[in-house]
Design a protein around this motif. Structure first.
Motif, PDB file in Angstrom:
ATOM      1  N   GLY B  35     -17.970 -32.503 -21.968  1.00 39.07           N
ATOM      2  CA  GLY B  35     -16.775 -33.246 -21.628  1.00 39.07           C
ATOM      3  C   GLY B  35     -15.732 -33.232 -22.736  1.00 39.07           C
ATOM      4  N   ASP B  36     -16.177 -32.948 -23.950  1.00 41.46           N
ATOM      5  CA  ASP B  36     -15.210 -32.876 -25.049  1.00 41.46           C
ATOM      6  C   ASP B  36     -14.205 -31.768 -24.788  1.00 41.46           C
ATOM      7  OD1 ASP B  36     -16.399 -34.853 -26.452  1.00 41.46           O
ATOM      8  OD2 ASP B  36     -17.306 -33.591 -27.995  1.00 41.46           O
ATOM      9  N   SER B  78     -18.853 -27.682 -21.267  1.00 38.85           N
ATOM     10  CA  SER B  78     -19.378 -27.813 -19.911  1.00 38.85           C
ATOM     11  C   SER B  78     -20.246 -29.047 -19.728  1.00 38.85           C
ATOM     12  CB  SER B  78     -20.213 -26.585 -19.538  1.00 38.85           C
ATOM     13  OG  SER B  78     -19.396 -25.462 -19.405  1.00 38.85           O
ATOM     14  N   ARG B  79     -20.013 -29.692 -18.623  1.00 38.94           N
ATOM     15  CA  ARG B  79     -20.954 -30.720 -18.187  1.00 38.94           C
ATOM     16  C   ARG B  79     -21.795 -30.013 -17.147  1.00 38.94           C
ATOM     17  NH1 ARG B  79     -18.552 -36.176 -18.310  1.00 38.94           N
ATOM     18  NH2 ARG B  79     -16.367 -36.024 -18.904  1.00 38.94           N
ATOM     19  N   LEU B 239     -22.836 -38.389 -21.882  1.00 38.87           N
ATOM     20  CA  LEU B 239     -21.430 -38.073 -21.980  1.00 38.87           C
ATOM     21  C   LEU B 239     -20.666 -39.060 -22.831  1.00 38.87           C
ATOM     22  CD1 LEU B 239     -21.150 -37.315 -18.226  1.00 38.87           C
ATOM     23  CD2 LEU B 239     -21.384 -35.667 -20.064  1.00 38.87           C
ATOM     24  N   SER B 240     -21.389 -39.696 -23.716  1.00 40.44           N
ATOM     25  CA  SER B 240     -20.735 -40.712 -24.526  1.00 40.44           C
ATOM     26  C   SER B 240     -19.673 -40.085 -25.416  1.00 40.44           C
ATOM     27  CB  SER B 240     -21.754 -41.417 -25.391  1.00 40.44           C
ATOM     28  OG  SER B 240     -22.273 -40.489 -26.322  1.00 40.44           O
ATOM     29  N   ALA B 247     -10.743 -34.937 -28.736  1.00 44.75           N
ATOM     30  CA  ALA B 247     -10.281 -35.717 -27.584  1.00 44.75           C
ATOM     31  C   ALA B 247     -11.205 -35.547 -26.396  1.00 44.75           C
ATOM     32  CB  ALA B 247      -8.883 -35.274 -27.198  1.00 44.75           C
ATOM     33  N   ARG B 248     -11.220 -36.537 -25.548  1.00 46.37           N
ATOM     34  CA  ARG B 248     -12.046 -36.447 -24.358  1.00 46.37           C
ATOM     35  C   ARG B 248     -11.203 -36.518 -23.106  1.00 46.37           C
ATOM     36  NH1 ARG B 248     -16.065 -38.898 -23.075  1.00 46.37           N
ATOM     37  NH2 ARG B 248     -17.281 -37.033 -23.059  1.00 46.37           N
TER      38      ARG B 248
END
Lengths: 249, 249
Positions: B35-36, B78-79, B239-240, B247-248
């Motif tokens: 997610g980053d 990638s998630r 996904l913390s 940035a997220r």
DNA sequence: TGCCGTCATCTTGTATGACAGCAGTCAAGA
DNA sequence: TCTTGACTGCTGTCATACAAGATGACGGCA
């Protein structure tokens, strides 16, 4: 849920993605041949995009093993070694067996009916002996199963493997006697699928792929011989001079 | 046969390849988290290379599925979806089973002895319960087999799959009770290998991977719950917020 | 005639600078 | 609180530039 129906142009597709796609297709279709150098400027001019986009696309294809890059020499359409061909067929057998097993066991009746239809087309194609049509229909056959079982990963991997052996595969189809043999093998597979016998389907498809692999290797060896024979006029040579006007090693 | 022994400096390694490697490692090691966002300029500054090299490296990682790029938003680590996790474990089971079967059947005595040694290290690591060590030793175990059977393709694929599930995999190891269970399963595998029973080795390893996959999925689900729970302080959340200052979404 | 060293040329690898245009943000306004 | 519009951040692409490795041609030498 995903994707807005009202979306306008779907956004202009990225140039680099288009480049990737076209180059990939060109390689698979044999328009570029193994060993051909891909010179950036040439590609820029031909495709009308900047070097930036070309280079980024090349990096992608490199990761897919469709091209190889020797530092400071630039990208070359991958030549596959004998060992690689063997390995690819081996893995393909594993994955495709899993695919067909699952298809046989879980596909809807409709999916099976549709597959039977495609199988029909495939048979007609095979009857004509026209290799490109055979390839196309075989692809459709596999692609249908991939769509049905919805296993993204297996589909992805099989497609990538197929791309890497497209040349050899094409040659392998025309191995004397192989067409008849493979026809019988496919019939068994199709039959097993219709009877929902996943195990048999998997086993027979494994046999099919293994035999195809052997045929491919035979062709491969012939080609190597022909090449070392030096008669570079041999037009069937896997690595013969490209017709695309691209420089060669 | 490949690569010239007399080669001088091996040529200065290409920047882009170094970038690829470092980014890949950073992702696998969890320094960047799913997610980053990976912002090009930032990467340029941090790594001291130009945007050109960064972007080309990103294209490579994209092809490996380690990052995903939404057009005009740029690359994001990638998630993996639940489905993807399931698929990856499934394929990994297939490939690793083939690997271990072949190893059991064809490895030299030395290779087996060496594997037994590594297995010993693995056991000690597992005894401590230190996840990173366990991961490292498990990797060594697999890597040794890959080196021995010399199947480039299977090795390559397994490595790439492993990279994609590195996060989940790490979490899965710590599922309560799993460590003991997997310990027993591994013992069976090791035993089968030493008895040169490829079939049994393959079957038991399949079981092992399948169970690992189930554990991973369980962890995955827990994580999803934790996340929708909104308590973003939950530090174990897959996904913390990243600690890397990136940035997220 | 055939081999070797040199030089000109071609290409890649990398860095810069620019800029249009989508995306996400934030403050002003209803 | 919700809407709108202006603002800023980044990506996607292009054009340029340039050092250095790779290639190929050429003339000299044996």
């Amino acid at each position: 849920m995903t994707g807005d129906v009202l979306r306008l142009t779907e956004l202009p597709p990225l140039r680099r993605d288009q480049v990737i796609e076209r180059l990939r297709n060109a390689i698979i279709a044999g328009h570029f041949r193994p060993g051909d150098r891909l010179i950036e400027r040439e590609l820029c001019e031909r495709m009308g995009v900047s070097r930036t986009s070309i280079r980024e696309a090349l990096r992608h294809l490199e990761a897919e093993h469709l091209i190889q890059v020797e530092p400071r020499r630039g990208p070359v359409v991958s030549r596959v070694t004998r060992k690689q061909v063997a390995e690819i067929y081996e893995v393909r057998a594993l994955l495709e067996a899993a695919l067909v097993r699952r298809f046989a066991e879980t596909a809807s009746e409709n999916d099976i009916t549709e597959l039977r239809r495609i199988y029909g087309d495939l048979r007609s194609a095979r009857a004509t002996g026209e290799v490109p049509r055979i390839v196309a229909q075989t692809t459709r056959f596999t692609e249908h199963m991939m769509g049905a079982i919805e296993h993204e990963l297996i589909g992805d991997m099989l497609r990538k493997l197929a791309a890497r052996i497209s040349v050899v595969r094409t040659l392998a189809i025309a191995v004397p006697g192989r067409l008849e043999e493979s026809g019988r093998e496919l019939a068994v597979v199709m039959d097993a699928i219709e009877r929902r016998d996943g195990e048999l389907a998997a086993r027979s498809l494994t046999t099919y792929v293994q035999n195809a692999g052997e045929a491919a290797l035979r062709r491969f060896d012939e080609n190597e011989q022909a090449e070392s024979g030096g008669r570079s006029s041999s037009r069937s040579a896997l690595l013969s001079t490209s017709k695309s006007g691209v420089a060669r090693k």
